[in-house]
Design an enzyme around this catalytic site. Structure first.
Site, PDB file in Angstrom:
ATOM      1  N   HIS A 181      19.993  19.258  14.192  1.00 55.43           N
ATOM      2  CA  HIS A 181      21.194  18.436  14.470  1.00 55.43           C
ATOM      3  C   HIS A 181      20.910  16.953  14.186  1.00 55.43           C
ATOM      4  O   HIS A 181      21.222  16.084  15.002  1.00 55.43           O
ATOM      5  CB  HIS A 181      21.712  18.675  15.893  1.00 55.43           C
ATOM      6  N   HIS A 203      21.047  12.856  23.753  1.00 52.96           N
ATOM      7  CA  HIS A 203      19.992  11.923  23.342  1.00 52.96           C
ATOM      8  C   HIS A 203      20.257  10.556  23.957  1.00 52.96           C
ATOM      9  O   HIS A 203      20.528   9.593  23.252  1.00 52.96           O
ATOM     10  CB  HIS A 203      19.951  11.816  21.816  1.00 52.96           C
ATOM     11  N   HIS A 249       9.714  17.467  13.709  1.00 55.78           N
ATOM     12  CA  HIS A 249       9.992  16.055  13.464  1.00 55.78           C
ATOM     13  C   HIS A 249       9.385  15.209  14.570  1.00 55.78           C
ATOM     14  O   HIS A 249       9.237  15.648  15.702  1.00 55.78           O
ATOM     15  CB  HIS A 249      11.496  15.757  13.297  1.00 55.78           C
ATOM     16  N   GLU A 308      12.332  20.288  20.824  1.00 62.61           N
ATOM     17  CA  GLU A 308      13.746  20.692  20.841  1.00 62.61           C
ATOM     18  C   GLU A 308      13.929  22.176  20.498  1.00 62.61           C
ATOM     19  O   GLU A 308      14.948  22.777  20.853  1.00 62.61           O
ATOM     20  CB  GLU A 308      14.557  19.864  19.831  1.00 62.61           C
TER      21      GLU A 308
HETATM   22 FE   LIG Z   1      17.872  16.096  18.803  1.00 60.77          FE
END
Ligand SMILES: [Fe+3]
Ligand SMILES: [Fe+3]
Lengths: 132, 282, 282, 132
Positions: free
Chosen positions: B12, B59, B193, B240
């Site tokens: 996302h 977030h 990431h 995540e």
């Molecule tokens: Fe995220």
């Protein structure tokens, strides 16, 4: 289960945001959250020092914000998703802001990403790198 | 009765939302990534759910420092779009599914999941970018949504076991809802990431591919993967991926892999995407 | 290491706070009730904990409709006093215990309790009235506090089993904290009371007494009591008693009953109070 | 486990506040929450209708507030802990407000409480009472 806040310390170049850091970074991160409205972004950018003085941040946190020293903000309890509101206020993308925490400039960083990203080999452990 | 007909997993990445919103999807940088979702957009047209339960994380866009729920479910009529510092994404308001959501939140609490119930919620890129990827840019979203926000930002995050178990409980609860509804569960975030520190830009495609294989074929093994391993191998933000476990838990023991896509990079991130359906009679 | 040295149970009637704040404790109506806490105030002087984990519920004083956590723990340095419509109670600010609280909240999440973490919280009569009853009217509270707010207002409330299990997990977590601290766990609310509808004023003293007996001697049976039974037998607000189960779970299998007190009425409520200590070597 | 919202319906003279009722009573209860500040209490009491019109409540909810009909507020999604902010604004105690939902006046209600409270016998079930 006993929480282990030490387990993350061997990961090189990485700051894990723990429940303990929510205490340390509270005011810094709340300041960042305040930049979710256009009015506050305008007001902050017009007079950064005055705006920062409205928050119960440490002087080191304030200076790191003024310097846009994102690594120092992390060291002082900041979390990158909060800091994103700050670099968004500056009109920076994630790549532009994130690259400043590495030893590359934004072109080099982007080139690395396009080439497949940072290879994990050598980046698993400070001990392995001789940093610890 | 309602039934879970598919599970979707997708990264996302906020920059993906920005690329869509600014009309950059045909640029060289973005074209291969968006091409990978063409199959999915067509598939979704043929398999549009009545309700999508979207497992995502906020977030620091709606929840700040004051209150940090481990699992929070939005039961409202609609969910506005957060201003994440760039102004809100120009996408339609997300429509909720209050009846199924109240049933679901109540069921989960009765099953000893300590849910936080949200009568108000604004949703960020974690929820809207997957919708844009799967639906494109309609004037109105074609499905109702139940947002399920998971804390993945602050250690300790919920365990892998807990996430898989939550998915299983969601499956049971959906099947006990009296109305005849087609429900999907989406797991968002990941893949590898890291967007902070000197190690930023870390990508680990072998890890990502193995994770997808295990998610499809042996999620029961994946649930014991320590969060430390995600953080080391998939980057600090790679954790995540535990949200994909919630989706997988909701599909039952065996699944068919309808579609898989991988691409590096989108901004700082390895993009991964799966469409899974529960295996018949399994 | 830290250890749990006692459990306190007590009702948390708002009118009791008002009686203290307005200097009415010597009035005929209130005198017998406050007399019942004289032993406790003396006992507390001799057994003052470093930290009290106070299990209570917010009464629409800090949390409203927007966000309703099942279990929420306050990890802040201090907690201000809510204005519940009459102005804030004139009692000292409540001092937190951030180090133990972060350890505790983290431990509980790692043990698959889906805690909501609170860096900001204002506390209401549910937490301050028990403190007034146990400590009187000091200028500064003599103990630090970790507030643990439980949803008991909205159905579904957490199950009895979940509440007892949470207490057990709190016990384990406290014992794993490295600092040498004397910790108490307080369960507040109850006993029988109903403050709404044509059935308001319901009191069921036999239920209250049996509940106390079972809490002391066989809490494992009590954990299966359906919430419907509390609501029928102890009034719609009597379901607050599940918070006593959290306290009891934190004391281990066997306890000594140091003190017990019962009184009807305080305002609309049956007042109950227990002091329990874990049995040595049990 | 499937939630059972019907199980409470046989309890006489009792409204159980469920997750479903948080939807129905949202604006009414949020209005009540707003009375947690002295400024809002003053402003509400000075012009109740105008204050109420700032909230997306149903007309029935607003009228119930104006009438201080607490039972009707419960019927329309109100919860007593929220409604407490309203009767606190009026300077009423819990006993004073709660007694209005019963068939007693406040003196009779207080006398009942001092005598040991409402006896549960006969109050367990609507069916038992011939009400259902
Ligand atoms: Fe995220
Ligand atoms: Fe209470």
């Amino acid at each position: 289960m006993k929480p282990n806040f030490e387990q993350f310390k061997d990961i090189p170049g990485t700051t894990i945001f723990t429940i303990e850091k929510t205490r340390q970074g509270y005011h810094l991160n709340e300041f960042c959250m305040s930049l979710r409205t256009a009015e506050n972004r305008v007001r902050f950018l017009a007079d950064q020092r005055t705006y920062l003085d409205e928050w119960a941040m440490t002087e080191e946190q304030k200076q790191a914000v003024l310097d846009r020293d994102f690594q120092k903000m992390l060291d002082n309890g900041g979390n990158v998703y909060f800091l994103a509101k700050l670099f968004a206020s500056d009109g920076l993308s994630y790549v532009q802001a994130v690259s400043t925490m590495t030893d590359m400039n934004v072109e080099e960083y982007t080139a690395m990403m396009v080439a497949g990203g940072r290879n994990i080999e050598g980046w698993r452990s400070k001990k392995e790198r001789g940093e610890a | 009765m309602a039934r879970i007909t598919a599970g979707i997993a997708t990264s996302h990445v906020p920059a993906v939302g920005a690329a869509i919103d600014m009309g950059r999807t045909e640029e060289d940088y973005w074209k291969p990534m968006f091409a990978g979702y063409e199959f999915s957009k067509t598939w979704m047209k043929d398999n549009n759910p009545d309700v999508a339960i979207i497992v995502y994380n906020d977030h620091a866009s709606y929840f700040g420092m004051d209150i940090i729920p481990t699992f929070a479910m939005g039961i409202a009529e609609s969910f506005a779009i957060c201003d994440e510092g760039y102004g809100p994404r120009p996408v339609p308001v997300v429509q909720g599914a209050p009846e199924l959501a109240t049933h679901l939140a109540a069921s989960l609490i009765l099953d000893d999941f300590d849910m936080t119930v949200l009568n108000v919620l604004e949703v960020d890129h974690g929820l809207t970018v997957p919708m844009s990827l799967m639906f494109g840019t309609p004037d109105k979203w074609p499905t109702k949504v139940i947002p399920l926000a998971v804390n993945v930002v602050m250690y300790p995050q919920p365990s892998g076991e807990r996430c898989l178990a939550l998915g299983k409980a969601i499956r049971d609860a959906v099947e006990q809802f009296d109305e005849d509804l087609n429900v999907q569960v989406w797991g968002t975030g990941g893949m590898s990431h890291q967007i902070q520190g000197a190690r930023a830009g870390l990508i680990n495609l072998p890890f990502d591919r193995k994770f997808m294989d295990d998610l499809v074929n042996q999620p029961e093994v994946l649930q014991y993967k320590p969060h430390l391993e995600y953080m080391i191998e998939a980057g600090s933000e790679g954790v995540e991926l535990i949200m994909w476990l919630v989706m997988r838990g909701a599909l039952g023991d065996h699944v068919d892999e309808v579609y898989r896509f991988n691409h590096v990079p989108a901004s700082n991130t390895s993009v991964g995407h799966l469409i899974l359906t529960p295996k018949e009679n399994a």
